[in-house]
Structure formats: C-alpha cells, structure tokens
Design an enzyme around this catalytic site. Structure first.
Site, mmCIF file in Angstrom:
data_model
loop_
_atom_site.group_PDB
_atom_site.id
_atom_site.type_symbol
_atom_site.label_atom_id
_atom_site.label_comp_id
_atom_site.label_asym_id
_atom_site.label_seq_id
_atom_site.Cartn_x
_atom_site.Cartn_y
_atom_site.Cartn_z
ATOM 1 N N ASP A 206 9.147 -16.046 44.192
ATOM 2 C CA ASP A 206 7.973 -15.529 44.895
ATOM 3 C C ASP A 206 7.299 -16.692 45.611
ATOM 4 O O ASP A 206 7.738 -17.850 45.508
ATOM 5 C CB ASP A 206 7.013 -14.854 43.913
ATOM 6 C CG ASP A 206 6.264 -13.679 44.548
ATOM 7 O OD1 ASP A 206 5.731 -13.860 45.659
ATOM 8 O OD2 ASP A 206 6.203 -12.596 43.927
ATOM 9 N N HIS A 253 9.214 -1.759 50.711
ATOM 10 C CA HIS A 253 8.246 -0.846 51.329
ATOM 11 C C HIS A 253 7.108 -1.585 52.039
ATOM 12 O O HIS A 253 6.362 -0.979 52.805
ATOM 13 C CB HIS A 253 7.690 0.148 50.308
ATOM 14 C CG HIS A 253 6.822 -0.449 49.237
ATOM 15 N ND1 HIS A 253 6.576 0.195 48.059
ATOM 16 C CD2 HIS A 253 6.142 -1.620 49.145
ATOM 17 C CE1 HIS A 253 5.768 -0.531 47.300
ATOM 18 N NE2 HIS A 253 5.497 -1.637 47.945
#
Length: 349
Positions: A206, A253
C-alpha cells in the site's frame, strides 16, 4: 355501498418507501450511539437506565430515553428487568477492542460521507466527487486529508477484518505459499487469512504512509512473523514479484476501466505461470438490477472517486481475459460479509 372492504389481499402500500426514507435517520442513530461509546461502556456490565445514561452523559431524561429506545428498536440493545444491555450483535461488533469491531467504519461513513451524500444530486449532475476536489488534489488518498490519513485506514480495517474471515472460510488460501495483498491497508486480510491458514505467508502492499501503519499493527498480532508490509504506488511502480497469489479486495472499484485494466496488467506481469489473482467486490448483478449493496456502493464511488464504479462479475471477467488471465471462476461466500458479496479467481497460464 362500501367499495373499500378488506378482501384478504395485501394492498399496495408506501410503507417500503418510508423504510427507505428513514435510512438516514437509522444510520445516524448508530453513529451517535458510537460517538457516546455506548456499547463499549455497557459491555460486561449490568446495563443502564435512561436516568443513569442521561446523568453520565449530561443528557436530559427525554433525549436519553429516546436514544436508548431507538437503539433497542434496531436490535442494538436488549431490555432486561428495566435495564438496557448490549444485544448479541452489539457485544460482538460494536465494543472497542473486540476482534471484529465494526464501529470505525460507521464513524468514518458518518463523518466523511454523510454530508456528501446530502449533495448526491450535485455529484450526479457534475459527475464529480463531493468529498474532495480533483482540481486541487491529485488523489482521493491524500495523506494530508485528516479523514483519509487517520480515519480511513481504521475504517477500512473495521470493515475488512470480518470480510477477510468470510473469504478465508470460502476459498482455500492454504493452496498458496505467498500472497500479495495490493492496497491491503492495515493488513486486515493478510492477518486474518494467515490466522486461518498456518502455512501462508503474506505481504501488504500500500502507499508508504499506510504500509507503515500496517507494519506496526501486524507486528503486534499472532501472525506477525508471517506477514510484512511494503510501501509503494501500484500506478507508478511495478508490483513486487515472487508471489503465487495476488489479492485485490475493494480496490478496482476506485478506478476507471482503463486504470483497473492497468492494475490487472501489472498483476499479470508480477505473477508467475500458474499464479492466481483474487478479486473481492460488492459485485453488481450481470443484468444491472442490483443487488442493493453493490448498487449503492456504486453511487458511493460517484460521491468519493473521480472515475470509480462498481461492476458486474461479467465485466470483470472480460477485463481479466483481456489482461491475459484464464480459468475465471466465480466464488460465493459461505458467510455474509459487510463489504463484498463474492470473489472472482483467475489464473495466469
């Protein structure tokens, strides 16, 4: 003549519309109860009365009674011998310190998204997010944004940890040796999956400010010796190699079709032959009629992102095939989860 006598057939009623209209009120009851830390304070005790709760929190009897009654009506509190106590649901998921504490996600939604959803019509008319300004900020995930830097990682963990449990029970992650969780936040999935599969090792990948938080949190868990964290940017950098599975849970998404295709291409490049990618999402039905969770989450992408959207399994299957993946399988969940309704698993030939 009475033309309106009851015939035994339930007439069409606007009651379902009232239930929808009440949604924002119901959400606020839960958020405010968490602001009072109500469920943590009641945990392990003998419960409270409206008078005791009001006295402790500086509330008059009327509002104290109304809040406790509303919480009981929603199944968040039970009433026993005139005292309000945590329901089983609240004791398991709304008490701070519990493994599957869900409150941080509720608080994030309330503080960041509640007002933005009040301007949903603006987002629809402008096709722009309401929670940040793409003209002045480069990305939704700005470490200078207090909500994103402080609240979002905790919220993501709060929602992900039980979802990870559902995923662990629904797919044999024991078949993998090393897993890379792209956009893995605080390591919720890595930690939970490794706890269920003793031979699995995993890496959180991340942004650096997030991976630093993940590394610290994971070091304090029982699987800290099998989970690590790497900082990076999956658009600017290539993904780390040496993994036989890559996990993407509620990542694609956030991005446009073109950006999602780039992420999947990087996953394909990073995996060796036989490696698999797992996509977990609140998928839309292939016919575009629901389900509610996926459809509303899609609108949240309008409110929160510049180009994100929830997609159907069919749409993701096409993306995976274009990226070079084969053998795309649809995976259901054996336990309902708060953030996803299934997964897709695909293989690199």
């Amino acid at each position: 003549m009475n033309t309106h006598s009851y015939t035994g057939v339930q007439p069409l009623t606007p009651a379902p519309l009232m239930a929808i209209a009440d949604g924002f009120r119901v959400a606020k009851v839960l958020a405010v109860a968490l602001d009072f830390d109500l469920f943590s304070k009641l945990s392990g005790g003998e419960g409270t009365t409206p008078e005791e709760f009001g006295s402790a929190e500086g509330l008059a009897p009327r509002p104290a009674t109304l809040l406790l009654t509303a919480c009981a009506s929603l199944g968040l509190l039970d009433k026993r011998d005139g005292r309000y106590v945590n329901s089983e649901l609240s004791e398991e998921f709304l008490v701070r310190g519990k493994r599957y504490f869900f409150g941080d996600l509720v608080t994030f939604t309330d503080r960041r998204e509640y007002d933005a959803w009040g301007k949903l019509d603006v987002a629809l008319r402008t096709d722009r997010p309401n929670t940040w300004d793409p003209d002045t900020e480069q990305t939704l995930f700005d470490p200078q944004d207090e909500h994103m830097a402080e609240l979002f990682p905790k919220a993501a963990h709060s929602g992900a940890v039980f979802t990870a449990r559902a995923m662990a029970l629904s797919h044999d992650f024991g078949a993998y040796r090393r897993l890379l969780d792209v956009g893995g936040g605080l390591g919720s999935f890595c930690g939970e999956l490794c706890a269920h599969h003793p031979n699995l090792r995993a890496t959180v990948y991340d942004l650096p400010f997030v991976s630093g938080m993940a590394e610290k949190r994971l070091a304090e868990t029982e699987v800290g010796d099998r989970v690590d964290a790497l900082g990076g940017d999956f658009f600017a950098d290539g993904l780390p190699t040496g993994y036989d599975a890559i996990l993407l849970t509620n990542i694609l998404h956030d991005w446009s079709d073109e950006e999602s295709a780039r992420i999947l291409a990087k996953c394909h490049d990073a995996l060796g032959s036989g490696g698999e990618v797992i996509i977990g999402e609140a998928f839309l039905d292939d016919d575009g009629t629901g389900p509610v969770a996926g459809a509303v989450a899609g609108l949240n992408m309008l409110v929160e992102t510049a180009a994100g959207t929830n997609r159907s399994r069919a749409a993701y299957t096409e993306m995976l095939n274009r990226a070079g993946f084969t053998d795309v399988r649809r995976l259901g969940l054996v336990v309902d989860a708060p953030l996803i309704n299934g997964a897709l698993v695909a293989r690199k030939a």
